[in-house]
Design a protein around this motif. Structure first.
Motif, PDB file in Angstrom:
ATOM      1  N   MET A   1       0.851  -1.199   0.000  1.00  0.00           N
ATOM      2  CA  MET A   1       0.000   0.000   0.000  1.00  0.00           C
ATOM      3  C   MET A   1       0.888   1.251   0.000  1.00  0.00           C
ATOM      4  N   THR A   2       0.651   2.174  -0.939  1.00  0.00           N
ATOM      5  CA  THR A   2       1.535   3.328  -1.079  1.00  0.00           C
ATOM      6  C   THR A   2       1.135   4.505  -0.200  1.00  0.00           C
ATOM      7  N   HIS A   3      -0.119   4.561   0.227  1.00  0.00           N
ATOM      8  CA  HIS A   3      -0.609   5.675   1.042  1.00  0.00           C
ATOM      9  C   HIS A   3      -0.349   7.013   0.347  1.00  0.00           C
ATOM     10  N   ALA A   4      -0.740   7.114  -0.904  1.00  0.00           N
ATOM     11  CA  ALA A   4      -0.586   8.360  -1.647  1.00  0.00           C
ATOM     12  C   ALA A   4      -1.353   9.476  -0.960  1.00  0.00           C
ATOM     13  N   LEU A   5      -0.845  10.678  -1.034  1.00  0.00           N
ATOM     14  CA  LEU A   5      -1.490  11.807  -0.370  1.00  0.00           C
ATOM     15  C   LEU A   5      -2.911  12.026  -0.883  1.00  0.00           C
ATOM     16  N   SER A   6      -3.156  11.714  -2.139  1.00  0.00           N
ATOM     17  CA  SER A   6      -4.482  11.930  -2.717  1.00  0.00           C
ATOM     18  C   SER A   6      -5.536  10.997  -2.128  1.00  0.00           C
ATOM     19  N   ASP A   7      -5.088   9.955  -1.428  1.00  0.00           N
ATOM     20  CA  ASP A   7      -6.014   9.005  -0.812  1.00  0.00           C
ATOM     21  C   ASP A   7      -6.241   9.283   0.667  1.00  0.00           C
ATOM     22  N   GLN A   8      -5.644  10.343   1.183  1.00  0.00           N
ATOM     23  CA  GLN A   8      -5.631  10.541   2.628  1.00  0.00           C
ATOM     24  C   GLN A   8      -6.301  11.844   3.059  1.00  0.00           C
ATOM     25  N   THR A   9      -6.642  11.854   4.346  1.00  0.00           N
ATOM     26  CA  THR A   9      -7.198  13.052   4.979  1.00  0.00           C
ATOM     27  C   THR A   9      -6.153  13.637   5.907  1.00  0.00           C
ATOM     28  N   VAL A  10      -5.945  14.935   5.804  1.00  0.00           N
ATOM     29  CA  VAL A  10      -4.968  15.611   6.654  1.00  0.00           C
ATOM     30  C   VAL A  10      -5.669  16.643   7.521  1.00  0.00           C
ATOM     31  N   LEU A  11      -5.304  16.675   8.773  1.00  0.00           N
ATOM     32  CA  LEU A  11      -5.758  17.710   9.703  1.00  0.00           C
ATOM     33  C   LEU A  11      -4.597  18.658   9.940  1.00  0.00           C
ATOM     34  N   VAL A  12      -4.794  19.916   9.600  1.00  0.00           N
ATOM     35  CA  VAL A  12      -3.776  20.947   9.828  1.00  0.00           C
ATOM     36  C   VAL A  12      -4.302  21.884  10.900  1.00  0.00           C
ATOM     37  N   THR A  13      -3.652  21.892  12.058  1.00  0.00           N
ATOM     38  CA  THR A  13      -4.107  22.779  13.132  1.00  0.00           C
ATOM     39  C   THR A  13      -3.597  24.197  12.880  1.00  0.00           C
ATOM     40  N   GLY A  14      -4.398  25.161  13.295  1.00  0.00           N
ATOM     41  CA  GLY A  14      -4.026  26.558  13.087  1.00  0.00           C
ATOM     42  C   GLY A  14      -3.868  26.898  11.617  1.00  0.00           C
ATOM     43  N   ILE A  85      -3.236  11.949   8.557  1.00  0.00           N
ATOM     44  CA  ILE A  85      -2.063  12.814   8.738  1.00  0.00           C
ATOM     45  C   ILE A  85      -2.445  13.961   9.661  1.00  0.00           C
ATOM     46  N   LEU A  86      -1.592  14.219  10.627  1.00  0.00           N
ATOM     47  CA  LEU A  86      -1.753  15.373  11.511  1.00  0.00           C
ATOM     48  C   LEU A  86      -0.570  16.303  11.314  1.00  0.00           C
ATOM     49  N   VAL A  87      -0.848  17.555  11.011  1.00  0.00           N
ATOM     50  CA  VAL A  87       0.186  18.583  10.999  1.00  0.00           C
ATOM     51  C   VAL A  87      -0.152  19.563  12.114  1.00  0.00           C
ATOM     52  N   HIS A  88       0.657  19.534  13.168  1.00  0.00           N
ATOM     53  CA  HIS A  88       0.374  20.388  14.324  1.00  0.00           C
ATOM     54  C   HIS A  88       1.146  21.693  14.177  1.00  0.00           C
ATOM     55  N   ASN A  89       0.430  22.684  13.694  1.00  0.00           N
ATOM     56  CA  ASN A  89       0.994  24.000  13.404  1.00  0.00           C
ATOM     57  C   ASN A  89       0.461  25.085  14.330  1.00  0.00           C
ATOM     58  N   ALA A  90      -0.607  24.804  15.068  1.00  0.00           N
ATOM     59  CA  ALA A  90      -1.261  25.835  15.883  1.00  0.00           C
ATOM     60  C   ALA A  90      -0.264  26.532  16.803  1.00  0.00           C
ATOM     61  N   LEU A  91      -0.409  27.838  16.904  1.00  0.00           N
ATOM     62  CA  LEU A  91       0.483  28.674  17.709  1.00  0.00           C
ATOM     63  C   LEU A  91      -0.355  29.573  18.595  1.00  0.00           C
ATOM     64  N   SER A  92      -0.030  29.590  19.875  1.00  0.00           N
ATOM     65  CA  SER A  92      -0.672  30.546  20.760  1.00  0.00           C
ATOM     66  C   SER A  92      -0.353  31.953  20.276  1.00  0.00           C
ATOM     67  N   ASP A  93      -1.234  32.889  20.511  1.00  0.00           N
ATOM     68  CA  ASP A  93      -1.044  34.252  20.023  1.00  0.00           C
ATOM     69  C   ASP A  93       0.387  34.727  20.290  1.00  0.00           C
ATOM     70  N   GLY A 140       0.133   6.046   9.876  1.00  0.00           N
ATOM     71  CA  GLY A 140      -0.196   7.436  10.172  1.00  0.00           C
ATOM     72  C   GLY A 140       1.042   8.309  10.043  1.00  0.00           C
ATOM     73  N   ARG A 141       0.791   9.597   9.917  1.00  0.00           N
ATOM     74  CA  ARG A 141       1.879  10.567   9.838  1.00  0.00           C
ATOM     75  C   ARG A 141       1.556  11.726  10.774  1.00  0.00           C
ATOM     76  N   VAL A 142       2.539  12.113  11.563  1.00  0.00           N
ATOM     77  CA  VAL A 142       2.421  13.295  12.415  1.00  0.00           C
ATOM     78  C   VAL A 142       3.606  14.196  12.097  1.00  0.00           C
ATOM     79  N   VAL A 143       3.321  15.457  11.801  1.00  0.00           N
ATOM     80  CA  VAL A 143       4.373  16.439  11.551  1.00  0.00           C
ATOM     81  C   VAL A 143       4.129  17.631  12.468  1.00  0.00           C
ATOM     82  N   THR A 144       5.119  17.959  13.281  1.00  0.00           N
ATOM     83  CA  THR A 144       5.027  19.120  14.159  1.00  0.00           C
ATOM     84  C   THR A 144       5.854  20.265  13.572  1.00  0.00           C
ATOM     85  N   SER A 234       4.547  12.118   3.070  1.00  0.00           N
ATOM     86  CA  SER A 234       4.466  11.313   1.855  1.00  0.00           C
ATOM     87  C   SER A 234       5.068   9.923   2.037  1.00  0.00           C
ATOM     88  N   PRO A 235       4.810   9.022   1.077  1.00  0.00           N
ATOM     89  CA  PRO A 235       5.435   7.692   1.119  1.00  0.00           C
ATOM     90  C   PRO A 235       6.956   7.747   1.046  1.00  0.00           C
TER      91      PRO A 235
END
Length: 254
Positions: A1-14, A85-93, A140-144, A234-235
């Motif tokens: 299974m290649t887990h192409a980005l086009s097949d996935q859901t990503v949550l981007v915080t902030g 995929i989780l991209v944790h980008n949220a930043l406090s003010d 799964g993928r997590v990027v901070t 990405s793969p």
């Protein structure tokens, strides 16, 4: 299974503005289903979702509140399927203005705690909400999102930098625990970005100084950062975890 980005859901915080919006656009360009998280930027988040089309939508939620994060993930799952995929980008003010920063004689622990609650606490809350899905699919993928101020605190933003340092430590320990289930956890650390809401208060002279000291001769953009985030999601990065990639044109080395 290649887990192409086009097949996935990503949550981007902030993701309602700034770097988060650039990351959301990058994933949308690759065909991913994009969940745009925002805390207060409802108008800009909705506009971004409309810009990106039917495979994107805005979802409100304060990442420091576990209950709000859990509810947000439920709504995302109903709309697009659980985030892969989780991209944790949220930043406090925050405002990157060296003249207005809190120096050690004025710095309060509440400021340090506020930054850590969003950086580290937000990452923890989001990972915990996604764990059942990660466990079930064994992937799964997590990027901070970090900062090169850890390596070169040219301006001593104590609260912000300490929180990002803690997030880097958490990134590496999470990588160790989640690795056996096929989940990678990595950090992308930028320099001063030209330009986001947080860096809007930075004088042009500072941007010019950084560009002059950087091997590539320019200041990093949000789009530069977003491309590096795509790599970790990405793969191509399937065997990379627990790493911190500094994206600042070569100004510092990790």
């Amino acid at each position: 299974m290649t887990h192409a980005l086009s097949d996935q859901t990503v949550l981007v915080t902030g993701a309602g503005r700034g770097l988060g919006a650039a990351i959301a656009r990058a994933f949308a360009k690759e065909g991913a289903r994009v969940a745009i998280n925002y805390r207060r930027s409802a108008e800009s988040a909705a506009a971004l979702a409309q810009e990106l089309g039917p495979r994107a939508a805005a979802f409100q939620g304060d990442v420091t509140d576990p209950a709000q994060v859990a509810e947000m993930v439920e709504h995302i799952t109903e709309r697009f399927g659980a985030p892969d995929i989780l991209v944790h980008n949220a930043l406090s003010d925050y405002s990157f203005n060296g003249d207005a920063r809190s120096t050690l004689d004025r710095l309060a622990w509440s400021q340090m705690n506020d930054q850590a609650r969003t950086a580290v606490g937000g990452a923890l809350n989001c990972i915990q909400a996604l764990l059942p899905h990660f466990t079930k699919q064994r992937h799964g993928r997590v990027v901070t999102i970090g900062t090169n101020l850890l390596q070169n605190p040219v301006v001593p933003y104590h609260d912000y930098t300490a929180a990002k340092a803690a997030l880097l430590a958490f990134t590496r320990t999470a990588a160790k625990e989640l690795g056996p289930m096929g989940v990678t956890v990595n950090m992308v650390s930028g320099g001063l970005l030209r330009t986001t809401d947080a860096s809007a208060a930075t004088p042009d002279a500072v941007f010019d100084m950084i560009a002059a000291q950087t091997p590539l001769g320019k200041v990093t953009t949000p789009e530069d950062m977003a491309d590096a985030v795509l790599f970790f999601a990405s793969p191509w990065a399937r065997a990379v975890t627990g790493q911190n990639l500094v994206v600042d044109g070569g100004l510092v080395c990790d």
